[in-house]
Write a protein that holds these residues in place. Structure first.
Motif, PDB file in Angstrom:
ATOM      1  N   ALA A 180      10.399   1.691   1.515  1.00  0.00           N
ATOM      2  CA  ALA A 180      10.737   0.504   1.595  1.00  0.00           C
ATOM      3  C   ALA A 180      12.013   0.431   2.419  1.00  0.00           C
ATOM      4  N   HIS A 184       7.544  -2.425   3.908  1.00  0.00           N
ATOM      5  CA  HIS A 184       6.891  -1.380   3.077  1.00  0.00           C
ATOM      6  C   HIS A 184       5.682  -0.441   3.549  1.00  0.00           C
ATOM      7  N   TRP A 190       5.705   6.424  -0.803  1.00  0.00           N
ATOM      8  CA  TRP A 190       5.911   4.814  -0.452  1.00  0.00           C
ATOM      9  C   TRP A 190       7.224   4.822   0.317  1.00  0.00           C
TER      10      TRP A 190
END
Length: 247
Positions: free
Chosen positions: A37, A18, A35
């Motif tokens: 992932a 992450h 973000w």
């Protein structure tokens, strides 16, 4: 049925990566963070996702979606090797982008084209997504600032455990506070208070050591440990002693 060992003792770090990025000063009033992932699972993995009062714009799997605030945990199945890029909007900030009450997308996933139109970014990195968001930057809305201040007060004041106190701090009636949260946050103030207080539980889990559950429940404003356990299980899908095994 036994537990998947990949969810215990932070084993997920062997399969997932992450990354988080701060927004530019221009977008910081609207965006909490970007973000990313990435995961690589030879066998499907059931990922538990516990919500915060953020609306997310996500790009991955060949699609782009606006994810409304979820009132409870979700399970997403991760398999193979893949990547998602996301935008977490600050709680209370998405209503001007949506052009409607944020409660209309609570517990819903909406195609991003329905909110932003067809001109979505094709490069999934911070500069490209920021340029896209800047093209859609909404006009100032003073009620956004009011909603943001309300959520920040909850997040920063550990003693904030009651809606009545929050309303008093903001100089609003409870009814006006509830309308503000429905329109701009997408979920009620009681839920938001509960979520941020329960965040303190997972922070203690992550820190390690023995937790006195009865004392912790009292610290968080619960009348008894049973009520705390029920709230935790409702939000996280499992009791706190079970969830603690993830750390």
């Amino acid at each position: 049925m036994g537990r998947d060992v990949r969810e215990l003792r932070s084993a997920w770090t062997r399969y997932q990566r992450h990354a988080f990025h701060d927004p530019s000063p221009t977008l910081a009033p609207w965006v909490e963070r970007y973000w990313e992932a990435r995961w690589d699972y030879a066998e499907p993995y059931r990922q538990k996702i516990v919500p915060y009062p953020n609306v997310h714009l996500s790009f991955g799997g060949g699609r782009a979606d606006v994810n409304g605030v979820c009132s409870g945990y979700q399970i997403k199945v991760l398999e193979g090797r893949d990547h998602v890029f996301g935008v977490a909007f600050r709680p209370g900030c998405f209503r001007p982008f949506l052009g409607a009450s944020v409660s209309t997308i609570t517990d819903r996933v909406v195609p991003a084209t329905e909110v932003f139109g067809p001109d979505l970014p094709t490069t999934l990195d911070v500069p490209a997504v920021e340029a896209f968001l800047l093209r859609h930057l909404p006009d100032d809305d003073p009620r956004v600032r009011q909603a943001v201040a309300a959520v920040e007060l909850i997040a920063n004041d550990k003693a904030m455990t009651r809606v009545e106190r929050l309303a008093g701090e903001l100089g609003l009636s409870i009814r006006r506070l509830q309308r503000l949260f429905a329109e701009y946050v997408g979920i009620g103030p009681k839920w938001v208070i509960r979520r941020y207080r329960l965040h303190e539980v997972t922070a203690r889990m992550a820190a390690g050591g023995v937790i006195d559950w009865a004392a912790l429940a009292a610290d968080l404003g619960y009348a008894d440990q049973g009520h705390f356990i029920r709230d935790f299980k409702s939000m996280f899908g499992e009791p706190p002693t079970w969830y603690a095994q993830r750390y």
